[in-house]
Design a protein around this motif. Structure first.
Motif, PDB file in Angstrom:
ATOM      1  N   VAL A   1      29.274  45.204  45.919  1.00 12.33           N
ATOM      2  CA  VAL A   1      29.321  46.633  46.021  1.00 12.33           C
ATOM      3  C   VAL A   1      30.596  47.431  45.559  1.00 12.33           C
ATOM      4  O   VAL A   1      31.686  47.158  46.058  1.00 12.33           O
ATOM      5  N   PHE A   2      30.551  48.167  44.785  1.00 13.43           N
ATOM      6  CA  PHE A   2      31.641  48.965  44.096  1.00 13.43           C
ATOM      7  C   PHE A   2      31.662  50.258  44.750  1.00 13.43           C
ATOM      8  O   PHE A   2      30.579  50.962  44.366  1.00 13.43           O
ATOM      9  N   SER A   3      32.562  50.903  45.460  1.00 15.75           N
ATOM     10  CA  SER A   3      32.540  52.024  46.203  1.00 15.75           C
ATOM     11  C   SER A   3      33.726  52.434  46.684  1.00 15.75           C
ATOM     12  O   SER A   3      34.704  51.740  46.213  1.00 15.75           O
ATOM     13  N   ASP A   4      33.908  53.622  47.222  1.00 18.10           N
ATOM     14  CA  ASP A   4      35.257  54.172  47.606  1.00 18.10           C
ATOM     15  C   ASP A   4      34.957  55.045  49.179  1.00 18.10           C
ATOM     16  O   ASP A   4      33.716  55.717  49.042  1.00 18.10           O
ATOM     17  N   PHE A   5      35.653  55.308  49.725  1.00 18.95           N
ATOM     18  CA  PHE A   5      35.817  55.954  50.927  1.00 18.95           C
ATOM     19  C   PHE A   5      37.125  56.820  51.227  1.00 18.95           C
ATOM     20  O   PHE A   5      38.137  56.367  50.349  1.00 18.95           O
ATOM     21  N   VAL A   6      37.291  57.712  52.027  1.00 19.16           N
ATOM     22  CA  VAL A   6      38.436  58.245  52.238  1.00 19.16           C
ATOM     23  C   VAL A   6      39.156  58.065  53.641  1.00 19.16           C
ATOM     24  O   VAL A   6      40.260  57.806  53.571  1.00 19.16           O
ATOM     25  N   ASP A   7      38.083  58.111  54.590  1.00 11.59           N
ATOM     26  CA  ASP A   7      38.753  57.818  56.090  1.00 11.59           C
ATOM     27  C   ASP A   7      37.619  57.166  56.893  1.00 11.59           C
ATOM     28  O   ASP A   7      36.460  56.987  56.376  1.00 11.59           O
ATOM     29  N   THR A   8      37.860  56.930  58.086  1.00 11.72           N
ATOM     30  CA  THR A   8      36.856  56.542  58.891  1.00 11.72           C
ATOM     31  C   THR A   8      35.641  57.078  59.221  1.00 11.72           C
ATOM     32  O   THR A   8      34.501  56.616  59.427  1.00 11.72           O
ATOM     33  N   VAL A   9      35.582  58.473  59.114  1.00 13.69           N
ATOM     34  CA  VAL A   9      34.633  59.580  59.387  1.00 13.69           C
ATOM     35  C   VAL A   9      33.637  59.326  58.121  1.00 13.69           C
ATOM     36  O   VAL A   9      32.440  59.171  58.504  1.00 13.69           O
ATOM     37  N   THR A  10      33.996  59.786  57.008  1.00 10.32           N
ATOM     38  CA  THR A  10      33.382  59.353  55.864  1.00 10.32           C
ATOM     39  C   THR A  10      32.711  58.053  55.505  1.00 10.32           C
ATOM     40  O   THR A  10      31.784  57.817  54.909  1.00 10.32           O
ATOM     41  N   ALA A  11      33.354  57.108  56.462  1.00  9.99           N
ATOM     42  CA  ALA A  11      33.029  55.502  56.146  1.00  9.99           C
ATOM     43  C   ALA A  11      32.004  55.138  57.104  1.00  9.99           C
ATOM     44  O   ALA A  11      31.582  54.055  56.890  1.00  9.99           O
ATOM     45  N   ASP A  12      31.563  55.981  58.036  1.00 15.02           N
ATOM     46  CA  ASP A  12      30.579  55.350  58.913  1.00 15.02           C
ATOM     47  C   ASP A  12      29.386  55.000  58.650  1.00 15.02           C
ATOM     48  O   ASP A  12      28.841  53.843  58.986  1.00 15.02           O
ATOM     49  N   LEU A  13      28.605  55.821  57.694  1.00 17.04           N
ATOM     50  CA  LEU A  13      27.624  55.438  57.349  1.00 17.04           C
ATOM     51  C   LEU A  13      27.404  54.404  56.197  1.00 17.04           C
ATOM     52  O   LEU A  13      26.625  53.654  55.771  1.00 17.04           O
ATOM     53  N   MET A  14      28.655  54.361  55.364  1.00 15.21           N
ATOM     54  CA  MET A  14      28.686  53.348  54.295  1.00 15.21           C
ATOM     55  C   MET A  14      29.055  51.958  55.216  1.00 15.21           C
ATOM     56  O   MET A  14      28.263  50.872  54.791  1.00 15.21           O
ATOM     57  N   ILE A  15      29.683  52.019  56.374  1.00 17.32           N
ATOM     58  CA  ILE A  15      29.828  50.591  56.987  1.00 17.32           C
ATOM     59  C   ILE A  15      28.525  50.249  57.610  1.00 17.32           C
ATOM     60  O   ILE A  15      28.037  48.945  57.641  1.00 17.32           O
ATOM     61  N   ASP A  16      27.413  51.267  58.232  1.00 15.91           N
ATOM     62  CA  ASP A  16      26.135  50.853  58.743  1.00 15.91           C
ATOM     63  C   ASP A  16      25.435  50.306  57.731  1.00 15.91           C
ATOM     64  O   ASP A  16      24.895  49.408  57.791  1.00 15.91           O
ATOM     65  N   GLY A  17      25.288  50.805  56.638  1.00 21.39           N
ATOM     66  CA  GLY A  17      24.497  50.526  55.390  1.00 21.39           C
ATOM     67  C   GLY A  17      25.110  48.891  54.905  1.00 21.39           C
ATOM     68  O   GLY A  17      24.129  48.150  54.594  1.00 21.39           O
ATOM     69  N   LEU A  18      26.426  48.788  54.807  1.00 19.90           N
ATOM     70  CA  LEU A  18      26.718  47.401  54.492  1.00 19.90           C
ATOM     71  C   LEU A  18      26.521  46.300  55.663  1.00 19.90           C
ATOM     72  O   LEU A  18      26.294  45.089  55.312  1.00 19.90           O
ATOM     73  N   ARG A  19      26.645  46.803  57.077  1.00 19.68           N
ATOM     74  CA  ARG A  19      26.168  45.794  57.954  1.00 19.68           C
ATOM     75  C   ARG A  19      24.868  45.491  57.830  1.00 19.68           C
ATOM     76  O   ARG A  19      24.491  44.157  57.994  1.00 19.68           O
ATOM     77  N   ARG A  20      23.838  46.238  57.717  1.00 15.97           N
ATOM     78  CA  ARG A  20      22.446  45.948  57.372  1.00 15.97           C
ATOM     79  C   ARG A  20      22.316  44.997  56.251  1.00 15.97           C
ATOM     80  O   ARG A  20      21.520  43.992  56.341  1.00 15.97           O
ATOM     81  N   LEU A  21      22.924  45.487  55.156  1.00 19.53           N
ATOM     82  CA  LEU A  21      22.729  44.626  54.009  1.00 19.53           C
ATOM     83  C   LEU A  21      23.297  43.311  54.267  1.00 19.53           C
ATOM     84  O   LEU A  21      22.681  42.400  53.651  1.00 19.53           O
ATOM     85  N   ALA A  22      24.521  43.089  54.856  1.00 21.32           N
ATOM     86  CA  ALA A  22      25.130  41.822  55.231  1.00 21.32           C
ATOM     87  C   ALA A  22      24.285  40.640  56.295  1.00 21.32           C
ATOM     88  O   ALA A  22      24.654  39.556  56.307  1.00 21.32           O
ATOM     89  N   GLY A  23      23.216  41.430  56.883  1.00 23.82           N
ATOM     90  CA  GLY A  23      22.298  40.806  57.917  1.00 23.82           C
ATOM     91  C   GLY A  23      21.557  39.679  56.886  1.00 23.82           C
ATOM     92  O   GLY A  23      20.883  38.725  57.515  1.00 23.82           O
ATOM     93  N   ARG A  24      21.333  39.904  55.742  1.00 27.98           N
ATOM     94  CA  ARG A  24      20.471  39.028  54.906  1.00 27.98           C
ATOM     95  C   ARG A  24      21.075  38.567  53.708  1.00 27.98           C
ATOM     96  O   ARG A  24      20.500  37.675  52.980  1.00 27.98           O
ATOM     97  N   HIS A  25      22.087  39.012  53.274  1.00 26.19           N
ATOM     98  CA  HIS A  25      22.920  38.733  51.942  1.00 26.19           C
ATOM     99  C   HIS A  25      24.200  38.511  52.189  1.00 26.19           C
ATOM    100  O   HIS A  25      24.685  39.004  53.158  1.00 26.19           O
ATOM    101  N   LEU A  26      25.020  38.045  51.140  1.00 29.20           N
ATOM    102  CA  LEU A  26      26.501  37.960  51.068  1.00 29.20           C
ATOM    103  C   LEU A  26      26.836  39.077  50.427  1.00 29.20           C
ATOM    104  O   LEU A  26      26.543  39.395  49.243  1.00 29.20           O
ATOM    105  N   VAL A  27      27.878  40.083  51.114  1.00 32.73           N
ATOM    106  CA  VAL A  27      28.306  41.093  50.528  1.00 32.73           C
ATOM    107  C   VAL A  27      29.708  40.924  50.225  1.00 32.73           C
ATOM    108  O   VAL A  27      30.676  40.706  51.037  1.00 32.73           O
ATOM    109  N   LEU A  28      29.997  41.200  49.039  1.00 33.84           N
ATOM    110  CA  LEU A  28      31.583  41.514  48.482  1.00 33.84           C
ATOM    111  C   LEU A  28      31.745  43.132  48.220  1.00 33.84           C
ATOM    112  O   LEU A  28      30.894  43.516  47.222  1.00 33.84           O
TER     113      LEU A  28
END
Length: 435
Positions: free
Chosen positions: A333-360
């Motif tokens: 996944v190529f992406s970017d974020f600014v701070d912890t507030v804007t990264a909350d939804l990104m972290i949640d989406g990556l967590r669900r994706l990492a449940g079934r796949h290897l995520v870099l």
């Protein structure tokens, strides 16, 4: 045809002395008439000697395509017919926002001789580059009058940079040509057994085969081949944060160039590559494909990815990718974020994706922000900026640590080092058999 600055200055230079003579003695008024006739005569001679546009012969040869971030050239051939003197020609390109406007170029065209020269082209964004017009301007021998002429340039597609991939392929093919083509086995911690070998200090103790060691009365370890045919999917965030320019290119273009280098490496290693784009909506998806067709498909996918000014919807984007993958894959996944507030939804989406796949997760360091945080502040305003920058840098580290605690691999690097770092990370993943 129009007069030049030199002609205007010539007329202006004669006005004060002529006016002074008339003020001293009105009988000198014929001097003004003679001066006007002199200017008209000199200007007329220069206008007659200035070659006409019908005597101009120009041929433009734009390149078939441009690689984003790389220099290209547009070749021009210019000649004047029926002229008895060399002509200095100024050339300027009228381009759209995809291309960087090159500086004015002046060339000397000899008498009745074709002159060929190149104009530098550079595209900092992908898309369709338009050379709307090529403007040519030349003057008479006295420089009092000038003519101009425009020719059409054409449209040039700007595609992702594949030069690094070509250099890798050349080195790969040259090595095979010297030593012969043979099957290359990559040793690692895969599941395909290859051979037994004597265990040496520094090797993983988990690879020791105790039964074979007892039989040979020496420590014997198992050696495995790295597994192949794994799906590797590149997920590109095309939101507004990835449109920021870093080192002359947008972050999205740096990501696409890095994916081409790693994609070629994956295909050479026997894996299959796919791609996915998302921003505020789910984008196009290319299923993982192997062989040469897989690289052509990846290159075409990267060329078609568009820039977006919308904020990225990670819940929708990463959720859509999760629904399209039916086999455990390496998702980069190529992406970017600014701070912890804007990264909350990104972290949640990556967590669900990492449940079934290897995520870099791959992101780019903000070197300027780190420089502000580490520099010595000057004044109250500089101190406030340094504190804010330090807080943002710390929050980026918090997000990275949170992802790593979820089992997500993270790679944060500068654009100039992302290609090598990404390939090395992929090799480590293959060697450890993490997919």
């Amino acid at each position: 045809m129009k007069p030049t600055i030199r002609a205007v200055l010539l007329c202006a230079a004669g006005i004060p002395p002529v006016t002074a003579l008339i003020v001293v003695d009105a009988a000198y008024w014929p001097v003004s008439v003679f001066f006007m006739l002199f200017v008209l005569l000199v200007g007329g001679v220069d206008a007659l000697l200035c070659p006409s546009a019908r005597a101009l012969m120009v041929t433009a040869r734009p390149p078939g395509q441009l690689n984003v971030g790389r220099d290209g050239v547009l070749s021009l051939t210019v000649a004047f017919r029926r002229t008895g003197m060399a002509v200095a020609v100024d050339c300027l390109l009228d381009v759209n926002d995809v291309l960087t406007r090159p500086p004015l170029r002046r060339v000397i065209v000899p008498v009745n001789t074709e002159t060929e020269f190149d104009l530098a082209l550079r595209a900092d964004r992908r898309g369709m580059a338009d050379v709307e017009a090529i403007w040519l301007r030349w003057r008479g021998p006295l420089g009092l009058f000038q003519r101009s002429h425009a020719v059409q340039g054409g449209r040039i597609p700007v595609i992702p940079d594949v030069n690094l991939v070509r250099e890798m392929e050349i080195r790969f093919n040259a090595r095979d040509a010297m030593h012969g083509v043979k099957v290359q086995r990559q040793k690692g911690e895969g599941r395909e057994f290859n051979a037994l070998k004597e265990w040496r200090p520094g090797m993983d103790t988990r690879s020791i085969d105790w039964k074979q060691s007892a039989r040979h009365r020496a420590l014997i370890s198992k050696e495995y081949d790295v597994e192949r045919n794994h799906p590797v999917v590149f997920a590109f965030d095309t939101g507004h944060l990835m449109g920021e320019a870093v080192h002359g290119l947008t972050k999205l273009d740096h990501a696409i160039n890095a994916s081409l280098v790693l994609g070629w490496t994956c295909l050479q290693g026997g894996d299959r590559v796919g791609a996915y784009g998302f921003n505020a909506r789910m984008g196009a998806y290319a299923t993982p494909t192997g062989g040469r067709s897989g690289f052509v498909r990846l290159q075409g996918f990267g060329a078609e990815l568009d820039y977006s000014v919308d904020e990225t919807n990670f819940t929708l984007g990463l959720g859509g990718l999760l629904g399209r993958l039916d086999r455990r894959s390496l998702v980069i996944v190529f992406s970017d974020f600014v701070d912890t507030v804007t990264a909350d939804l990104m972290i949640d989406g990556l967590r669900r994706l990492a449940g079934r796949h290897l995520v870099l997760f791959v992101t780019f360091r903000n070197v300027e922000l780190e420089g502000v945080a580490e520099s010595m502040p000057r004044g109250a305003k500089g101190l406030a900026g340094s504190v804010i920058a330090a807080d943002l840098v710390q929050e980026r580290r918090i997000v990275t640590r949170s992802l790593e605690q979820m089992g997500i691999l993270c790679l944060e690097t500068v654009p100039g080092e992302v290609n090598a770092a990404l390939v090395n990370q992929y090799m480590d993943i293959k060697r450890q058999g993490l997919i």
